[in-house]
Design an enzyme around this catalytic site. Structure first.
Site, mmCIF file in Angstrom:
data_model
loop_
_atom_site.group_PDB
_atom_site.id
_atom_site.type_symbol
_atom_site.label_atom_id
_atom_site.label_comp_id
_atom_site.label_asym_id
_atom_site.label_seq_id
_atom_site.Cartn_x
_atom_site.Cartn_y
_atom_site.Cartn_z
ATOM 1 N N GLY A 190 2.949 2.479 10.766
ATOM 2 C CA GLY A 190 3.903 3.565 10.585
ATOM 3 C C GLY A 190 4.627 3.961 11.853
ATOM 4 O O GLY A 190 5.286 5.000 11.905
ATOM 5 N N LYS B 160 0.196 4.239 -0.232
ATOM 6 C CA LYS B 160 -0.438 5.428 0.356
ATOM 7 C C LYS B 160 -0.211 6.638 -0.570
ATOM 8 O O LYS B 160 -0.187 6.458 -1.786
ATOM 9 C CB LYS B 160 0.078 5.644 1.781
ATOM 10 C CG LYS B 160 -0.078 4.362 2.629
ATOM 11 C CD LYS B 160 0.100 4.562 4.095
ATOM 12 C CE LYS B 160 -0.115 3.238 4.828
ATOM 13 N NZ LYS B 160 0.020 3.341 6.266
ATOM 14 N N HIS C 35 -9.452 1.260 5.137
ATOM 15 C CA HIS C 35 -8.160 1.441 5.802
ATOM 16 C C HIS C 35 -8.345 2.386 6.993
ATOM 17 O O HIS C 35 -9.135 3.319 6.933
ATOM 18 C CB HIS C 35 -7.131 2.007 4.814
ATOM 19 C CG HIS C 35 -5.743 1.971 5.361
ATOM 20 N ND1 HIS C 35 -5.274 2.911 6.249
ATOM 21 C CD2 HIS C 35 -4.735 1.080 5.192
ATOM 22 C CE1 HIS C 35 -4.025 2.601 6.587
ATOM 23 N NE2 HIS C 35 -3.676 1.494 5.952
ATOM 24 N N ASN D 154 0.876 -1.174 0.000
ATOM 25 C CA ASN D 154 0.000 0.000 0.000
ATOM 26 C C ASN D 154 0.912 1.222 0.000
ATOM 27 O O ASN D 154 1.490 1.566 1.029
ATOM 28 C CB ASN D 154 -0.892 -0.028 1.258
ATOM 29 C CG ASN D 154 -1.711 1.248 1.407
ATOM 30 O OD1 ASN D 154 -1.760 2.078 0.500
ATOM 31 N ND2 ASN D 154 -2.348 1.398 2.553
ATOM 32 N N GLU E 102 -6.670 4.766 8.045
ATOM 33 C CA GLU E 102 -6.463 6.192 7.742
ATOM 34 C C GLU E 102 -7.721 6.792 7.117
ATOM 35 O O GLU E 102 -8.045 7.956 7.336
ATOM 36 C CB GLU E 102 -5.234 6.350 6.830
ATOM 37 C CG GLU E 102 -3.941 6.135 7.620
ATOM 38 C CD GLU E 102 -2.773 5.570 6.836
ATOM 39 O OE1 GLU E 102 -2.789 5.612 5.595
ATOM 40 O OE2 GLU E 102 -1.836 5.064 7.492
ATOM 41 N N SER F 41 3.850 -2.012 10.340
ATOM 42 C CA SER F 41 5.304 -2.080 10.527
ATOM 43 C C SER F 41 5.891 -3.454 10.203
ATOM 44 O O SER F 41 6.804 -3.922 10.888
ATOM 45 C CB SER F 41 5.688 -1.642 11.949
ATOM 46 O OG SER F 41 5.272 -0.313 12.176
ATOM 47 N N GLU G 295 -5.104 -4.678 10.824
ATOM 48 C CA GLU G 295 -4.075 -3.650 10.964
ATOM 49 C C GLU G 295 -4.317 -2.868 12.258
ATOM 50 O O GLU G 295 -5.099 -1.909 12.273
ATOM 51 C CB GLU G 295 -4.119 -2.674 9.781
ATOM 52 C CG GLU G 295 -3.820 -3.312 8.449
ATOM 53 C CD GLU G 295 -3.277 -2.291 7.446
ATOM 54 O OE1 GLU G 295 -2.206 -2.566 6.897
ATOM 55 O OE2 GLU G 295 -3.889 -1.226 7.260
#
Ligand code: 13P
Length: 250
Positions: free
Chosen positions: A173, A11, A95, A9, A97, A212, A167
């Site tokens: 991240g 992003k 996701h 991904n 985010e 990660s 996730e």
């Protein structure tokens, strides 16, 4: 036997130049890997470029998001028909985010899942708790709520043609990976919840871990019984890092 899937991904990262280099490295490094499914999800403007670069390779193309609506007056949105037009096979849905920064609700994510699937694309449904939720002991409640919203809308048979990605938000991240045992526990929970509806669908369902993942921890994560690959953010932006993860899966 579930095949391992490693999905990058990207992003909101990349340029025409950097993507050319990145994909060149990935594609040549994957020539010998035939027992792992590999997928990259570039930002929308680069779909055409990436589609062209992936012709004749064993890497699939996915998108990071899609509208739940059919084509029409939705400024700034991208319809699933446009994604199939550019050879996408997968779409990331829900996701964290998107949920946290753009207010996507469980109901909207379920709607997107349905729209993506009805266009013949494979949704990658993301589930995961925040740090606060984990620390207050509600990880399973949160993941179950996110999963159930989709199950209630599309039914368990639709899940058979999808991928789930666990996730944990606190691992994205941050360099702080869930331990293989922590991840396995939630993956087993997700599979058991699907099995409550249909055991065959649950057994065949690929559940990826994201947060990660690196070359150094991928093998141990993917070695767990219910972890069927990874959804990779930062480490998918460097060919060597991404290849190390693909090779760990192989
Ligand atoms: P990182 O691998 O950068 O933690 O991101 C994970 C992720 O969000 C993939 O969708």
């Amino acid at each position: 036997m579930r095949r391992i899937l490693v999905a990058g991904n990207w992003k909101m990262n990349g340029s025409k130049t950097s993507i050319g280099h990145l994909l060149g490295g990935i594609v040549s490094g994957l020539a010998q890997v035939s027992d792992v499914d590999v997928l990259v999800c570039p930002p929308f403007p680069y779909l055409a470029q990436v589609q062209g670069l992936l012709v004749g390779t064993n890497v699939a193309l996915g998108a990071q998001n899609a509208s739940e609506h059919p084509p029409g007056a939705f400024t700034g949105e991208v319809a699933v028909e446009m994604l199939t037009d550019f050879g996408c096979e997968y779409v990331i849905v829900g996701h964290s985010e998107r949920r946290a920064l753009y207010g996507e609700t469980d109901a909207q994510v379920a709607h997107k899942f349905e729209t993506v699937q009805s266009a013949g694309l494979t949704p990658i449904l993301c589930l995961g708790e925040t740090l606060e939720e984990r620390e207050s002991g509600v990880t399973e409640t949160v993941v179950a709520r996110q999963l159930d919203a989709v199950l209630e809308r599309v039914g368990v048979k639709a899940i058979a043609d999808a991928v789930v990605a666990y996730e944990p938000v606190w691992a994205i991240g941050t360099g702080r990976t869930a331990s293989p045992d922590q991840a396995q526990a939630v993956h087993a929970f997700i599979r058991a919840r699907v099995a409550g509806h249909d055991t065959q669908v649950a057994q065949a369902l690929r559940i990826l871990y994201g947060g990660s993942v690196k070359g150094g921890n991928a093998q141990e994560l993917f070695g767990k019984q219910d972890i069927d690959g990874g959804l990779i953010g930062g480490a998918s932006l460097q060919a060597d890092d991404f290849l190390a993860i693909c090779h760990a899966a192989h």
